[in-house]
Design an enzyme around this catalytic site. Structure first.
Site, mmCIF file in Angstrom:
data_model
loop_
_atom_site.group_PDB
_atom_site.id
_atom_site.type_symbol
_atom_site.label_atom_id
_atom_site.label_comp_id
_atom_site.label_asym_id
_atom_site.label_seq_id
_atom_site.Cartn_x
_atom_site.Cartn_y
_atom_site.Cartn_z
ATOM 1 C CE LYS A 117 43.048 26.657 55.424
ATOM 2 N NZ LYS A 117 43.099 27.954 54.720
ATOM 3 C CB SER A 125 42.178 30.579 57.525
ATOM 4 O OG SER A 125 42.387 30.242 56.157
ATOM 5 C CB SER A 171 44.493 31.802 54.307
ATOM 6 O OG SER A 171 43.477 32.424 55.026
HETATM 7 N N1 GLN Z 1 41.902 36.448 56.605
HETATM 8 C C1 GLN Z 1 41.113 36.504 55.408
HETATM 9 C C2 GLN Z 1 39.672 36.173 55.712
HETATM 10 O O1 GLN Z 1 39.364 36.013 56.835
HETATM 11 C C3 GLN Z 1 41.675 35.613 54.366
HETATM 12 C C4 GLN Z 1 41.350 34.190 54.593
HETATM 13 C C5 GLN Z 1 41.874 33.307 53.520
HETATM 14 O O2 GLN Z 1 42.755 33.672 52.746
HETATM 15 N N2 GLN Z 1 41.282 32.159 53.436
HETATM 16 O O3 GLN Z 1 38.839 36.085 54.852
#
Ligand code: GLN
Length: 476
Positions: A73, A148, A172
């Protein structure tokens, strides 16, 4: 297979499925020549019986991962490839050092073939909030891969790599794993070093692993887990061989089914996939019990106070002085304003504003302090059920399957994607998502949660479910 052959095969597959910007848009930084050269160097060391540090070894050619291409990532620091967090503000940024997780994987024989697309600074659930444009779901290219860490999930689902790294703050890794039909594990807070992971919300962030199979995920986590003196939040506890969990019997395993994760409003087809999974595990000797985690419904409001509060502080460092983009403005303050306004996208800006607000004088007690108190209750819910003899919890990973690109424009609706995952981050416990079946041809993830540092039991349950589905030809 030689490392060069493995890396070339991965790139061939990437071409076949069009992994780049004209296709899936899973990869944002690639340097083929460098990856092939690194593979050739690895092959040479194996031939000459040297380890990664160049020392003679008897184990050459039998490195833990064995010359494996991986994808990482874009918020995890790598030498050789840029680290830009899917953001314009880090355009062109190259880290002068490498994340511990990446170093450990390389030392185990992995070769990083690409940095993967992500929601900007890991804020999002669909990988649509990236400065590089959205990633498509390989299962159905009209849909999002989740987020994400959508680029990493897509790279594994498309068969380019078997292992990829993601990061988790609220789901994410698990949610995109569920949307793309692969395995995704979020370790216990403190299990894996965060040295070189760009901070989003430091009390929640962990590096997580995607695997094509449970074994790939177990393999990857076994390599990256464990204390790192460069991250004082990483815990000095022995790391079990997670792959050994494949041989565990489920006889007597107590599985909790938390009723708050199966509300009447849940899509009955997703509930059925989870219940069928529970039934399979019962057939293997597990005991399934209804349990309650009463503060579950408060997780999203709490998460969206705590995470933005920490993000507003962590992201203050991106000011045009030290990293990436700098846009001219009137004086120093004008330069800050121009850089931050032009460098951050809409969702990141929203989080910074929200986080600054909940931490400001007069609102701190009303929002932030209250959220922290409720966070303790959410954690307590888990501690109590695990103390009552439950070994793992079984839940849906996400309330829906992968939605269509552009379908969700309301931020709050997007936040609800994390309803079953953010609880584990708030409590610090580990979780895994395993493909459990499909609804209308789209993958559904089954999630297991366990108590702090009990990833081993998660893997035992995950291996058993995967094996049972595969043996009966039902593996999605
Ligand atoms: N979808 C969640 C957010 O927008 C989690 C994102 C993540 O785990 N980095 O914060």
């Amino acid at each position: 297979m030689s490392a060069v052959a493995a890396v070339e095969a991965a790139f061939r597959r990437a071409d076949e499925v069009r992994a780049g910007p004209d296709g899936l848009n899973a990869f944002v930084h690639v340097d083929r020549e460098a990856a092939v050269a690194e593979a050739a160097e690895l092959d040479r060391m194996v031939a000459e019986r040297l380890d990664v540090a160049g020392r003679p070894t008897h184990d050459a050619g039998r490195s833990p991962l064995g010359a494996r291409p991986i994808a990482v990532k874009d918020n995890i620091a790598t030498l050789g490839l840029p680290t830009t967090c899917g953001s314009r503000i880090l355009a062109g940024y190259r880290s002068p050092y490498e994340a511990t997780v990446v170093r450990r994987l390389r030392e185990a024989g992995a070769i990083v073939i690409a940095k993967t697309n992500m929601d900007e600074f890991a804020m999002g659930s669909s990988t649509e909030q990236s400065a590089y444009g959205p990633t498509l779901n390989p299962v159905d290219r009209t849909r999002v891969p989740g987020g994400s860490s959508g680029g990493s999930a897509a790279a594994v689902a498309a068969g380019i790599v078997r292992i990829a790294l993601g990061s988790e703050t609220g789901g994410s890794v698990r949610q995109p794993a569920a949307f793309c039909g692969v395995v995704g594990v979020k370790p216990t807070y403190g299990r894996v070093s965060r040295y070189g992971l760009v901070a989003f919300a430091s009390s929640l962030d962990q590096v997580g692993v995607f695997g094509k199979t449970v074994d790939d995920a177990a393999h990857g986590l076994s390599v990256i887990a464990g204390h790192d003196e460069r991250d004082s939040t990483s815990i000095d506890l022995p790391v079990p061989d997670f792959r050994a969990a494949a041989r565990e019997s489920l006889e007597g395993l107590v599985i909790g089914r938390p009723r708050e994760y199966f509300p009447d409003t849940l899509d009955p087809r997703i509930r059925d996939v989870c219940d069928a999974a529970a039934e399979r595990l019962r057939g293997l000797g597990a005991v399934v019990r209804d349990v309650s985690l009463p503060h579950t419904s408060l997780a999203i409001p709490v998460y969206y106070i705590v995470a933005p509060a920490e993000a507003s502080s962590n992201l203050a460092r991106f000011d045009g002085v030290r990293y990436g983009l700098r846009l001219a403005g009137d004086g120093l303050t004008g330069m800050y304003e121009a850089t931050r306004s032009g460098g951050f996208g809409a969702e990141v800006t929203r989080r910074i504003l929200l986080g600054t607000y909940v931490l400001s004088a007069g609102y701190y007690d009303a929002y932030y302090r209250k959220a922290m108190a409720i966070r303790a209750l959410i954690r307590q819910d888990f501690v109590r059920v695990f103390a009552d003899g439950v070994h793992v919890l079984l839940t849906p990973t996400a309330p829906t399957t992968a939605f269509r690109l552009g379908a969700i424009s309301d931020p709050y609706e997007m936040y609800l994607s994390d309803i079953y995952t953010a609880t584990a981050n708030l409590a610090g416990i580990p979780g895994i998502s395993v493909p459990g079946g499909t609804v209308d041809g789209l993958p559904v993830g089954v999630q297991f949660l366990a108590t702090h540092f009990d990833e081993y039991r998660l893997f035992a349950a995950a291996y058993a479910l995967e094996r049972s589905l595969t043996e009966q030809g039902e593996h999605p």
